[in-house]
Design a protein around this motif. Structure first.
Motif, mmCIF file in Angstrom:
data_model
loop_
_atom_site.group_PDB
_atom_site.id
_atom_site.type_symbol
_atom_site.label_atom_id
_atom_site.label_comp_id
_atom_site.label_asym_id
_atom_site.label_seq_id
_atom_site.Cartn_x
_atom_site.Cartn_y
_atom_site.Cartn_z
ATOM 1 N N ASP A 192 0.855 -1.193 0.000
ATOM 2 C CA ASP A 192 0.000 0.000 0.000
ATOM 3 C C ASP A 192 0.890 1.242 0.000
ATOM 4 O OD1 ASP A 192 -1.799 2.032 0.394
ATOM 5 O OD2 ASP A 192 -2.808 1.097 2.106
ATOM 6 N N LYS A 193 0.847 2.001 -1.071
ATOM 7 C CA LYS A 193 1.720 3.166 -1.203
ATOM 8 C C LYS A 193 1.430 4.225 -0.148
ATOM 9 C CE LYS A 193 2.724 4.581 -5.403
ATOM 10 N NZ LYS A 193 2.589 5.006 -6.824
ATOM 11 N N THR A 194 0.189 4.232 0.366
ATOM 12 C CA THR A 194 -0.141 5.224 1.390
ATOM 13 C C THR A 194 0.536 4.903 2.719
ATOM 14 O OG1 THR A 194 -2.150 4.050 2.112
ATOM 15 C CG2 THR A 194 -2.360 5.609 0.278
ATOM 16 N N GLN A 195 1.026 3.646 2.855
ATOM 17 C CA GLN A 195 1.683 3.238 4.094
ATOM 18 C C GLN A 195 3.201 3.205 3.975
ATOM 19 O OE1 GLN A 195 -0.200 2.696 6.866
ATOM 20 N NE2 GLN A 195 -1.951 3.299 5.572
ATOM 21 N N ILE A 196 3.707 3.696 2.836
ATOM 22 C CA ILE A 196 5.150 3.650 2.576
ATOM 23 C C ILE A 196 5.640 5.045 2.223
ATOM 24 C CG2 ILE A 196 6.970 2.637 1.131
ATOM 25 C CD1 ILE A 196 5.086 0.277 0.627
ATOM 26 N N SER A 197 6.744 5.438 2.790
ATOM 27 C CA SER A 197 7.305 6.757 2.519
ATOM 28 C C SER A 197 7.712 6.876 1.057
ATOM 29 C CB SER A 197 8.525 7.001 3.418
ATOM 30 O OG SER A 197 9.207 8.192 3.036
ATOM 31 N N SER A 198 7.436 8.023 0.474
ATOM 32 C CA SER A 198 7.794 8.251 -0.933
ATOM 33 C C SER A 198 9.303 8.308 -1.136
ATOM 34 C CB SER A 198 7.147 9.552 -1.435
ATOM 35 O OG SER A 198 7.585 10.657 -0.652
ATOM 36 N N ASP A 199 10.054 8.445 -0.044
ATOM 37 C CA ASP A 199 11.514 8.459 -0.129
ATOM 38 C C ASP A 199 12.106 7.053 -0.198
ATOM 39 O OD1 ASP A 199 11.495 11.229 0.029
ATOM 40 O OD2 ASP A 199 11.655 11.244 2.215
ATOM 41 N N THR A 200 11.272 6.054 -0.006
ATOM 42 C CA THR A 200 11.747 4.666 -0.004
ATOM 43 C C THR A 200 12.232 4.265 -1.383
ATOM 44 O OG1 THR A 200 10.155 4.084 1.726
ATOM 45 C CG2 THR A 200 11.110 2.270 0.460
ATOM 46 N N ALA A 201 13.341 3.549 -1.430
ATOM 47 C CA ALA A 201 13.855 3.052 -2.700
ATOM 48 C C ALA A 201 12.804 2.189 -3.388
ATOM 49 C CB ALA A 201 15.131 2.241 -2.461
ATOM 50 N N MET A 202 12.646 2.394 -4.705
ATOM 51 C CA MET A 202 11.705 1.656 -5.544
ATOM 52 C C MET A 202 10.247 2.008 -5.265
ATOM 53 S SD MET A 202 13.455 -2.144 -5.836
ATOM 54 C CE MET A 202 12.722 -2.404 -7.458
ATOM 55 N N PHE A 203 10.007 3.120 -4.588
ATOM 56 C CA PHE A 203 8.630 3.547 -4.309
ATOM 57 C C PHE A 203 7.849 3.716 -5.613
ATOM 58 C CE2 PHE A 203 5.413 6.879 -3.847
ATOM 59 C CZ PHE A 203 4.691 6.421 -2.757
ATOM 60 N N ASP A 204 8.472 4.277 -6.639
ATOM 61 C CA ASP A 204 7.791 4.531 -7.903
ATOM 62 C C ASP A 204 7.436 3.244 -8.646
ATOM 63 O OD1 ASP A 204 8.010 7.230 -7.433
ATOM 64 O OD2 ASP A 204 9.830 7.478 -8.634
ATOM 65 N N GLN A 205 8.000 2.117 -8.225
ATOM 66 C CA GLN A 205 7.746 0.845 -8.910
ATOM 67 C C GLN A 205 6.751 -0.045 -8.163
ATOM 68 O OE1 GLN A 205 11.339 -1.135 -10.360
ATOM 69 N NE2 GLN A 205 12.500 0.739 -9.993
ATOM 70 N N ILE A 206 6.171 0.479 -7.094
ATOM 71 C CA ILE A 206 5.283 -0.345 -6.271
ATOM 72 C C ILE A 206 4.098 -0.883 -7.065
ATOM 73 C CG2 ILE A 206 3.628 -0.258 -4.357
ATOM 74 C CD1 ILE A 206 5.608 1.447 -2.819
ATOM 75 N N ASP A 207 3.469 -0.060 -7.887
ATOM 76 C CA ASP A 207 2.311 -0.531 -8.662
ATOM 77 C C ASP A 207 2.710 -1.686 -9.584
ATOM 78 O OD1 ASP A 207 0.638 1.319 -7.483
ATOM 79 O OD2 ASP A 207 0.904 2.818 -9.067
ATOM 80 N N ALA A 208 3.851 -1.561 -10.228
ATOM 81 C CA ALA A 208 4.323 -2.614 -11.124
ATOM 82 C C ALA A 208 4.660 -3.876 -10.342
ATOM 83 C CB ALA A 208 5.545 -2.136 -11.906
ATOM 84 N N ILE A 209 5.274 -3.715 -9.176
ATOM 85 C CA ILE A 209 5.622 -4.864 -8.334
ATOM 86 C C ILE A 209 4.363 -5.608 -7.917
ATOM 87 C CG2 ILE A 209 6.555 -5.531 -6.084
ATOM 88 C CD1 ILE A 209 8.616 -3.262 -6.420
ATOM 89 N N ASN A 210 3.343 -4.863 -7.484
ATOM 90 C CA ASN A 210 2.066 -5.489 -7.106
ATOM 91 C C ASN A 210 1.469 -6.269 -8.274
ATOM 92 O OD1 ASN A 210 2.008 -4.617 -4.438
ATOM 93 N ND2 ASN A 210 0.963 -2.706 -4.936
#
Length: 250
Positions: free
Chosen positions: A3-21
């Motif tokens: 859940d991107k709302t529960q993860i800091s946007s500064d986290t590595a690979m944050f921009d790839q979360i949707d693709a990872i899911n």
């Protein structure tokens, strides 16, 4: 899953979360309750034997993914890192298997491919000599060899795996450095790491991203089998026209 709302946007690979899911969901959809092992022909034999391997190792990868995520959310970062290391191993194992079995299928050595799939499915290290036969060697391939093979297409895979191993093994990074707290005096204090979840999340996402590799390997295998079927069909067509030209077919 993530859940991107529960993860800091500064986290590595944050921009790839949707693709990872998305990759995780696609791999999860490949799960089957059973595998048909009825050897009707070469194609069904290699598909069935390879499917046994895939179903087992995909379940292993998903088990460590789900279990590691639960551990991470519960504040057990070190356990989560152990699960991530296992994800690297599962992805490397599947990737190496596909590399080797595809080489055999692409050269029409399907019988050897079936034997390889059988051996890899039952591979082990513990007391393996008792299980080996004149026909089959069930000795598991070195995981470091498989990690190095994955490193050729996944940048820094070996370095990430070595880093994770430092946490998992009883070395300083998984013990003293992990639990030691900074102090203003000469004493050494211990406790839970600060921001443990956020510090671990980047590595966890890196491991989860390997499901894209697993999905790609599943497609590579399927493509190899389809090309084998195509070659066999074309050979039959060519044989028919050759016999027809020579007058053997009426």
């Amino acid at each position: 899953m993530f859940d991107k709302t529960q993860i800091s946007s500064d986290t590595a690979m944050f921009d790839q979360i949707d693709a990872i899911n998305l990759y995780i969901d696609r791999v999860r959809q490949t799960l089957k309750d059973s595998v048909n092992m009825d050897p009707l022909d070469d194609v069904s034999m290699i598909r069935g034997q390879a499917e046994v391997f895939f179903q087992a190792h995909i379940r292993r990868a998903l088990a460590f993914l789900d279990g590691g995520k639960h551990a991470l959310d519960a504040g057990h970062g070190l356990i989560a890192l152990t699960a991530v290391r296992c994800l690297y191993e599962s992805a490397a194992c599947v990737h190496d298997f596909c590399n080797q079995v595809i080489k055999l299928i692409d050269t029409d050595r399907v019988v050897d491919a079936v034997a390889l799939a059988h051996q890899r499915s039952l591979a082990q290290r513990f007391e393996v000599k008792k299980k080996n036969t004149d026909l089959y060697d069930y000795t598991a391939v070195s995981i470091l060899k498989q990690i190095d093979a994955m490193d050729k297409i996944v940048p820094h895979a070996r370095r990430d795996y070595d880093q994770l191993s430092e946490f998992v093994h009883p070395n300083a990074y998984g013990s003293v450095y992990y639990f030691m707290q900074p102090t203003a005096d000469q004493s050494i204090e211990f406790g839970s790491p600060e921001n443990e979840r956020s510090q671990t999340m980047g590595l966890f996402l890196s491991g989860a991203s390997l499901f894209s590799l697993i999905e790609g390997d599943l497609w590579r295998f399927t493509s190899s089998v389809l090309h084998f079927v195509e070659r066999r069909l074309q050979a039959k067509i060519d044989d028919y026209y050759a016999r027809k030209a020579s007058g053997q077919c009426i």
